[in-house]
Design a protein around this motif. Structure first.
Motif, short mmCIF file in Angstrom:
data_model
loop_
_atom_site.label_atom_id
_atom_site.label_comp_id
_atom_site.label_asym_id
_atom_site.label_seq_id
_atom_site.Cartn_x
_atom_site.Cartn_y
_atom_site.Cartn_z
N PHE A 183 0.84 -1.21 0.00
CA PHE A 183 0.00 0.00 0.00
C PHE A 183 0.88 1.26 0.00
O PHE A 183 0.54 2.26 -0.63
CB PHE A 183 -0.92 0.03 1.23
CG PHE A 183 -2.32 -0.46 0.94
CD1 PHE A 183 -2.63 -1.81 1.00
CD2 PHE A 183 -3.34 0.43 0.62
CE1 PHE A 183 -3.94 -2.26 0.74
CE2 PHE A 183 -4.64 0.00 0.36
CZ PHE A 183 -4.93 -1.35 0.42
N ARG A 184 1.97 1.20 0.73
CA ARG A 184 2.87 2.36 0.76
C ARG A 184 3.43 2.63 -0.64
O ARG A 184 3.58 3.77 -1.05
CB ARG A 184 4.04 2.12 1.72
CG ARG A 184 3.60 2.10 3.18
CD ARG A 184 4.77 1.78 4.09
NE ARG A 184 5.87 2.73 3.90
CZ ARG A 184 7.01 2.67 4.54
NH1 ARG A 184 7.23 1.71 5.41
NH2 ARG A 184 7.95 3.55 4.33
N LYS A 185 3.72 1.54 -1.35
CA LYS A 185 4.25 1.72 -2.72
C LYS A 185 3.17 2.32 -3.61
O LYS A 185 3.44 3.14 -4.48
CB LYS A 185 4.71 0.38 -3.29
CG LYS A 185 5.94 -0.15 -2.60
CD LYS A 185 6.40 -1.44 -3.24
CE LYS A 185 7.62 -1.97 -2.50
NZ LYS A 185 7.71 -3.40 -2.49
N VAL A 186 1.94 1.88 -3.38
CA VAL A 186 0.82 2.36 -4.19
C VAL A 186 0.62 3.87 -3.95
O VAL A 186 0.52 4.65 -4.91
CB VAL A 186 -0.47 1.57 -3.86
CG1 VAL A 186 -1.69 2.21 -4.51
CG2 VAL A 186 -0.34 0.12 -4.31
N THR A 187 0.58 4.28 -2.68
CA THR A 187 0.37 5.71 -2.41
C THR A 187 1.58 6.52 -2.92
O THR A 187 1.42 7.62 -3.44
CB THR A 187 0.17 6.01 -0.91
OG1 THR A 187 1.27 5.47 -0.19
CG2 THR A 187 -1.11 5.41 -0.37
N ALA A 188 2.77 5.95 -2.77
CA ALA A 188 3.97 6.67 -3.22
C ALA A 188 3.91 6.90 -4.73
O ALA A 188 4.22 8.00 -5.21
CB ALA A 188 5.23 5.91 -2.84
N LEU A 189 3.48 5.88 -5.47
CA LEU A 189 3.41 6.06 -6.92
C LEU A 189 2.31 7.05 -7.28
O LEU A 189 2.48 7.87 -8.19
CB LEU A 189 3.16 4.69 -7.60
CG LEU A 189 2.98 4.73 -9.11
CD1 LEU A 189 4.18 5.38 -9.81
CD2 LEU A 189 2.77 3.31 -9.67
N ARG A 190 1.20 7.00 -6.54
CA ARG A 190 0.10 7.93 -6.83
C ARG A 190 0.55 9.38 -6.60
O ARG A 190 0.10 10.29 -7.27
CB ARG A 190 -1.09 7.57 -5.93
CG ARG A 190 -2.34 8.41 -6.11
CD ARG A 190 -2.89 8.26 -7.52
NE ARG A 190 -4.21 8.86 -7.71
CZ ARG A 190 -4.51 10.14 -7.55
NH1 ARG A 190 -3.59 10.99 -7.18
NH2 ARG A 190 -5.73 10.57 -7.76
N ARG A 191 1.47 9.57 -5.63
CA ARG A 191 1.87 10.93 -5.30
C ARG A 191 3.25 11.31 -5.86
O ARG A 191 3.72 12.44 -5.61
CB ARG A 191 1.85 11.11 -3.77
CG ARG A 191 0.44 10.97 -3.22
CD ARG A 191 0.38 11.29 -1.75
NE ARG A 191 0.87 12.64 -1.49
CZ ARG A 191 1.32 13.04 -0.30
NH1 ARG A 191 1.34 12.21 0.71
NH2 ARG A 191 1.73 14.28 -0.12
N ASP A 192 3.86 10.42 -6.59
CA ASP A 192 5.18 10.69 -7.17
C ASP A 192 5.06 11.86 -8.17
O ASP A 192 4.29 11.79 -9.12
CB ASP A 192 5.65 9.41 -7.90
CG ASP A 192 7.05 9.54 -8.44
OD1 ASP A 192 7.47 10.68 -8.74
OD2 ASP A 192 7.74 8.50 -8.56
N SER A 193 5.85 12.91 -7.92
CA SER A 193 5.67 14.11 -8.75
C SER A 193 5.94 13.84 -10.23
O SER A 193 5.47 14.58 -11.09
CB SER A 193 6.54 15.25 -8.22
OG SER A 193 7.89 14.81 -8.22
N ALA A 194 6.69 12.79 -10.53
CA ALA A 194 6.96 12.49 -11.94
C ALA A 194 5.70 12.00 -12.66
O ALA A 194 5.62 12.04 -13.89
CB ALA A 194 8.06 11.43 -12.04
#
Ligand code: BGC
Length: 563
Positions: free
Chosen positions: A462-473
């Motif tokens: 889930f952390r990876k999922v939220t991180a990708l959703r919020r990744d500025s790239a």
């Protein structure tokens, strides 16, 4: 679309009673939430929605408010709330509160006055109509079962309650009441909250002709939704509400509104809509434990996919739905979407990928990140929820045996989602150090946050999922990108493409327990997320992709090669 601060929110819903107890009374509270902010920050969310913490006799667990201006002492104080807001802010997290303005508690002083004098000022705050002795004004059924009318003493007066008998509906036709509500809303916004989740707002307007309808059940009542949901004319109130409150604070509003007629979508959640976003219920009535989907979970997921995609297309570039799989009103998603024997790391980790990368605001419900599930109770008395009891009575009335009725309650009761949060394998799951208000699911010994702090756990995914959703790239593409369904013809793959300013991102999820090959060929430029450790290198060139059972794959593609 003009960019707004709330477009990039990733939310986490907290059911405070069951989140974290800090004062050993077996009930979760605001200081408990503050204590867990670090965990939430680690999870990667930037907004929390807290279910009602206002003063309440708790007949509907806080959705029955007896004083809008106070925090219920069981949850803490206003100072605690202020501290929560400021501590959350330090971590980049916005706090939104629940706003319950379709009804109050029957113990609210306004209603107590209304009971004394139904013709007086406060009688006009509620919907009170004449019945005929024991016969109520009409045969509407409450959304929680039983008649929607309750007699006042042995008079001919009845009050309307679309929910429990302890939740009389407010009379939105009354301008004085509306102004009072707006003042209250603005006071909370002054405190620095980021906005509101707005409860049951689709019901504030009723069709006042109060028709008696042909009974649709053995109780002689009728569900009557079209007379009290999204009724024509509600727009006037919604506009007024927004102009007098939300607009003045540029806040974020997330309304609970199902079944918005298509022609009104823009007015509701378009650029200048009444709300920032809405929860609709298009997938909430699907459960593989129940009714027509029993034994057909794959077909069910394909059906949900088609409904969700249809809504994505409708709002593309115009506004945002809030995307979610769980909340405090529905059973947990592993139980709803997957048979028990199919629940494993891969099947559970593909679930968030189904919705996190759609256009809209993604929301996680507490415990979803560790795969919490419900557990069957041995007796109806183990439940607390009035709506659950009413449903149980209805099932008996329909002719079920008590065992059958309990089985159905175990498969459907919303209280399955309200068991205390499982923080650790300590007594009471680390939620409290005394027996909690509601029993902890016994699987807490293995399913808990502490255990899942390790890499490779569901929570870690889930952390990876939220991180990708919020990744500025990639964030702009997730938020503003166009939406194009992929692989819809397969019935096994939940796939779509999001594109923005030349960036093309593909999400492919195999929602079955068998390997499946994509129909289309893709060019994988860079894998961004995968719930399998990839043993081989991403396939080079343009190729169809063999997805493993339950595989969830997100990658950057080269648009020019696609299709
Ligand atoms: C809330 C429920 C509540 C009901 C009445 C719903 O929309 O989510 O939990 O029982 O409104 O307030």
């Amino acid at each position: 679309m003009k960019e707004k601060w709330w477009h990039s929110l990733v939310g986490y819903q907290i059911y405070p009673k069951s989140f974290q107890d800090s004062n050993s009374d077996g009930i979760g509270d605001l200081p408990g939430i503050i204590r867990r902010l670090e965990d939430l920050e680690q999870l990667g969310i930037n907004m929390i929605w807290i279910c009602p913490v206002y003063q309440s006799p708790m007949m509907d667990h806080g959705y029955d408010i007896s004083d809008y201006t106070k925090i219920d002492p069981m949850f803490g104080t206003k100072e605690d709330l202020k501290q929560l807001i400021s501590e959350a802010k330090k971590r980049g997290i916005t706090v939104i509160m629940d706003l319950v303005i379709n009804h109050t508690s029957s113990l609210h002083p306004w209603f107590q006055e209304a009971l004394k004098n139904p013709e007086g000022k406060y009688g006009k705050y509620y919907i009170i109509r004449k019945g005929d002795g024991e016969i109520p004004p009409n045969n509407w059924r409450s959304l929680f079962g039983g008649s929607a009318w309750e007699r006042i003493g042995d008079s001919d007066n009845y009050y309307l309650h679309l929910f429990t008998v302890g939740q009389p509906d407010l009379n939105w036709e009354n301008e004085e009441l509306r102004k009072e509500l707006y003042r209250m809303i603005n006071d909370w916004l002054e405190l620095g909250i980021g906005g509101f989740r707005i409860d049951a707002i689709a019901h504030i307007k009723k069709d006042l002709s109060y028709r008696n309808l042909p009974p649709d059940g053995p109780d002689g009542l009728h569900a009557g939704m079209q007379w009290f949901r999204n009724v024509e004319g509600i727009e006037t109130y919604l506009r007024e509400l927004k102009e007098n409150t939300f607009d003045r604070y540029d806040c974020f509003t997330l309304a609970e509104v199902d079944d918005i007629p298509e022609e009104r979508l823009n007015a509701y959640i378009g650029e200048n809509g009444y709300y920032s976003s809405v929860f609709d219920f298009c997938h909430c009535f699907h459960s593989q434990l129940d009714g027509k989907w029993k034994g057909h979970w794959k077909e069910m997921l394909a059906d949900i996919r088609d409904r969700v995609f249809e809504r994505q297309k409708k709002m593309e570039g115009k506004g945002f739905f809030c995307n979610y799989q769980e909340n405090h009103d529905i059973i947990r998603v592993p139980d709803r979407f997957l048979p028990k024997e199919k629940q494993n790391f891969h099947s559970l980790s593909m679930l968030p990928v189904l919705y996190f990368f759609l256009a809209g605001i993604p929301m996680i419900y507490q415990g979803q990140e560790i795969g919490m599930t419900g557990y069957p109770r041995e007796k109806i008395g183990d439940y607390e929820d009035l709506a659950t009891y009413n449903n149980y009575q209805e099932y008996l009335l329909e002719g079920m045996t008590p065992e059958e009725a309990l089985e159905k309650i175990n498969a459907t009761s919303r209280e399955n989602a309200r068991t205390p949060m499982q923080w650790s394998s300590e007594a009471y799951a680390g939620f409290s150090d005394v027996k909690p208000w509601f029993d902890v699911n016994p699987d807490y010994v293995t399913c808990n946050v502490e255990e899942q702090r390790r890499p490779g756990s569901l929570r870690d995914f889930f952390r990876k999922v939220t991180a990708l959703r919020r990744d500025s790239a990639y964030e702009k593409t997730w938020v503003y990108g166009s939406f194009l369904p992929q692989e819809q013809e397969t019935g096994q793959i939940w796939g779509f493409q999001r594109s923005y300013k030349g960036q093309e991102l593909i999400v492919l999820v195999n929602f079955t327990d068998q390997p499946v090959r994509t129909v289309q060929a893709y060019l994988i430029r860079k894998v961004l997320l995968d719930n399998y450790e990839r043993t081989e290198k991403p396939e080079q060139g343009r190729n169809t992709i063999m997805l493993r059972p339950w595989q969830a794959l997100v990658f950057e593609s080269d648009g020019s090669d696609l299709i």
